[in-house]
Scaffold this active site. Structure first.
Site, PDB file in Angstrom:
ATOM      1  N   GLN A  44     -64.921  36.675  28.936  1.00  0.00           N
ATOM      2  CA  GLN A  44     -64.605  37.451  30.842  1.00  0.00           C
ATOM      3  C   GLN A  44     -65.678  37.886  30.445  1.00  0.00           C
ATOM      4  O   GLN A  44     -66.586  38.559  29.998  1.00  0.00           O
ATOM      5  CB  GLN A  44     -63.514  38.734  30.780  1.00  0.00           C
ATOM      6  CG  GLN A  44     -61.871  37.971  29.674  1.00  0.00           C
ATOM      7  CD  GLN A  44     -61.615  37.253  30.876  1.00  0.00           C
ATOM      8  OE1 GLN A  44     -61.740  36.764  32.370  1.00  0.00           O
ATOM      9  NE2 GLN A  44     -60.142  36.025  30.092  1.00  0.00           N
ATOM     10  N   PHE A  75     -55.818  27.399  25.928  1.00  0.00           N
ATOM     11  CA  PHE A  75     -57.166  27.463  26.657  1.00  0.00           C
ATOM     12  C   PHE A  75     -57.570  28.773  25.908  1.00  0.00           C
ATOM     13  O   PHE A  75     -57.834  29.856  26.648  1.00  0.00           O
ATOM     14  CB  PHE A  75     -57.093  27.577  28.200  1.00  0.00           C
ATOM     15  CG  PHE A  75     -56.777  26.179  28.392  1.00  0.00           C
ATOM     16  CD1 PHE A  75     -57.623  25.206  28.577  1.00  0.00           C
ATOM     17  CD2 PHE A  75     -55.168  26.412  28.587  1.00  0.00           C
ATOM     18  CE1 PHE A  75     -56.844  23.949  29.753  1.00  0.00           C
ATOM     19  CE2 PHE A  75     -55.023  25.416  29.442  1.00  0.00           C
ATOM     20  CZ  PHE A  75     -55.728  23.822  29.739  1.00  0.00           C
ATOM     21  N   GLU A  96     -57.729  24.879  22.505  1.00  0.00           N
ATOM     22  CA  GLU A  96     -58.838  25.561  22.516  1.00  0.00           C
ATOM     23  C   GLU A  96     -60.630  23.608  22.617  1.00  0.00           C
ATOM     24  O   GLU A  96     -60.337  22.761  21.382  1.00  0.00           O
ATOM     25  CB  GLU A  96     -59.547  26.613  22.184  1.00  0.00           C
ATOM     26  CG  GLU A  96     -61.552  26.444  22.560  1.00  0.00           C
ATOM     27  CD  GLU A  96     -61.763  26.828  24.346  1.00  0.00           C
ATOM     28  OE1 GLU A  96     -61.248  27.550  24.820  1.00  0.00           O
ATOM     29  OE2 GLU A  96     -62.978  26.217  24.461  1.00  0.00           O
ATOM     30  N   ASP A 144     -54.440  29.532  30.074  1.00  0.00           N
ATOM     31  CA  ASP A 144     -54.918  30.596  30.781  1.00  0.00           C
ATOM     32  C   ASP A 144     -56.405  29.871  30.740  1.00  0.00           C
ATOM     33  O   ASP A 144     -57.949  28.986  30.263  1.00  0.00           O
ATOM     34  CB  ASP A 144     -55.545  32.132  29.593  1.00  0.00           C
ATOM     35  CG  ASP A 144     -56.731  32.818  30.608  1.00  0.00           C
ATOM     36  OD1 ASP A 144     -57.222  32.367  31.536  1.00  0.00           O
ATOM     37  OD2 ASP A 144     -57.662  33.128  29.802  1.00  0.00           O
ATOM     38  N   CYS A 171     -58.186  31.618  37.172  1.00  0.00           N
ATOM     39  CA  CYS A 171     -59.384  32.599  38.227  1.00  0.00           C
ATOM     40  C   CYS A 171     -59.431  31.569  39.648  1.00  0.00           C
ATOM     41  O   CYS A 171     -60.531  31.288  39.779  1.00  0.00           O
ATOM     42  CB  CYS A 171     -60.467  32.644  36.799  1.00  0.00           C
ATOM     43  SG  CYS A 171     -60.976  30.938  36.927  1.00  0.00           S
TER      44      CYS A 171
HETATM   45  C1  LIG Z   1     -60.931  31.216  31.653  1.00  0.00           C
HETATM   46  S1  LIG Z   1     -61.155  30.333  29.760  1.00  0.00           S
HETATM   47  C2  LIG Z   1     -60.177  31.379  29.051  1.00  0.00           C
HETATM   48  C3  LIG Z   1     -60.546  31.413  27.608  1.00  0.00           C
HETATM   49  C4  LIG Z   1     -59.574  32.899  26.584  1.00  0.00           C
HETATM   50  N1  LIG Z   1     -58.411  32.698  26.889  1.00  0.00           N
HETATM   51  C5  LIG Z   1     -60.338  34.164  27.130  1.00  0.00           C
HETATM   52  O1  LIG Z   1     -59.503  35.136  27.300  1.00  0.00           O
HETATM   53  O2  LIG Z   1     -61.506  34.695  26.691  1.00  0.00           O
HETATM   54  C6  LIG Z   1     -60.690  28.610  29.834  1.00  0.00           C
HETATM   55  C7  LIG Z   1     -60.755  28.404  28.643  1.00  0.00           C
HETATM   56  O3  LIG Z   1     -60.485  26.642  28.440  1.00  0.00           O
HETATM   57  C8  LIG Z   1     -61.728  26.024  28.051  1.00  0.00           C
HETATM   58  N2  LIG Z   1     -61.313  24.880  28.145  1.00  0.00           N
HETATM   59  C9  LIG Z   1     -61.095  24.264  29.399  1.00  0.00           C
HETATM   60  N3  LIG Z   1     -61.842  22.755  29.492  1.00  0.00           N
HETATM   61  C10 LIG Z   1     -61.155  22.700  28.553  1.00  0.00           C
HETATM   62  C11 LIG Z   1     -59.724  21.381  28.125  1.00  0.00           C
HETATM   63  N4  LIG Z   1     -59.303  20.347  28.489  1.00  0.00           N
HETATM   64  N5  LIG Z   1     -58.863  21.725  26.552  1.00  0.00           N
HETATM   65  C12 LIG Z   1     -58.671  22.674  25.649  1.00  0.00           C
HETATM   66  N6  LIG Z   1     -59.606  24.191  26.634  1.00  0.00           N
HETATM   67  C13 LIG Z   1     -60.374  23.559  27.697  1.00  0.00           C
HETATM   68  C14 LIG Z   1     -62.438  26.432  28.052  1.00  0.00           C
HETATM   69  O4  LIG Z   1     -63.676  26.382  26.792  1.00  0.00           O
HETATM   70  C15 LIG Z   1     -62.566  28.046  28.741  1.00  0.00           C
HETATM   71  O5  LIG Z   1     -62.673  28.782  26.914  1.00  0.00           O
END
Ligand SMILES: C[S@@+](CC[C@H](N)C(=O)[O-])C[C@H]1O[C@@H](n2cnc3c(N)ncnc32)[C@H](O)[C@@H]1O
Length: 222
Positions: A44, A75, A96, A144, A171
């Protein structure tokens, strides 16, 4: 860190990185836990508001605290949400796509002496019928996703899974509204029924002085 990305898109993940000076990661403290974050791992951007966000997520998750519940952290990034919940859960399973973030999540579990968390690298846009066979049915799902929201495969998985509670963190209000609609009302064109009701939706100002907003949504199984 010099993180090199040759694409013209606004992606934050680089193809190559060089440590020009000092350590290749930063350390942050959140909800009383310490997190190590590599350059290619999500974190974040607003640490002050992240405290507010994570406290709200914990409240929505409503963990009983008797160590009996299973949490699925979709995620999961560097494991931040899952690890804050692991303290009162039976076990947390985090998924993730970025390998470096999963390495950080495992290290962060170790750094904080947390043993009841398992982090798995995988693309949640490409799950198949085997997804869900490697963890027990969760009591609470945290999802998320990044701005595109959840893939239809994941929506279908969640509607089949029927976990009692989902905390959806987003977001992007547009994909958030779309995914909540799918979870609550189903997907008519695919003949899929929804099975959740929206209990609460709380915006959090994670990006002050910008038009962007983060939302924490609590859904319960009907
Ligand atoms: C908004 S961030 C949230 C991360 C964590 N929950 C945090 O609060 O720090 C979204 C996360 O989803 C991962 N992500 C994006 N596309 C993805 C996918 N297709 N499969 C798994 N993870 C994914 C990104 O790498 C990122 O770490």
């Amino acid at each position: 860190m010099n993180n090199v990305n040759t694409s013209v898109g606004n992606t934050s993940v680089g193809e190559e990185e060089y440590t020009l000076h000092g350590k290749s990661s930063i350390t942050e403290t959140l909800r009383g836990l310490t997190f190590q974050i590599s350059a290619n791992s999500f974190f974040q951007t607003n640490t002050h508001q992240a405290e507010v966000l994570y406290k709200l997520i914990e409240e929505c998750a409503g963990i009983k605290g008797d160590g009996s519940e299973i949490v699925l952290d979709l995620f999961c990034g560097t494991g931040t949400i899952g690890l804050t919940l692991a303290r009162s859960a039976k076990h947390v399973y985090g998924y993730e796509v970025v390998p470096q973030a999963i390495a950080d999540a495992r290290l962060n579990a170790e750094l904080n002496g947390i043993q009841n968390a398992t982090f798995v690298q995988g693309d949640l846009n490409k799950i198949d019928e085997n997804f869900g066979k490697n963890f027990p049915k969760p009591d609470i799902v945290i999802s998320d996703p990044n701005r595109p929201g959840m893939h239809m495969k994941l929506i279908k998985f969640l509607l089949n899974l029927k976990a009692p509670r989902i905390v959806y963190v987003s977001c992007n209000p547009a994909t958030c509204a779309r995914d909540l609609d799918y979870l609550c009302h189903g997907v008519a064109e695919l003949n899929i029924k929804g099975c959740y009701k929206l209990i609460s939706l709380q915006p959090v100002d994670m990006f002050p002085h910008t038009p962007h907003i983060e939302c924490v949504c609590l859904l319960e199984l009907c």
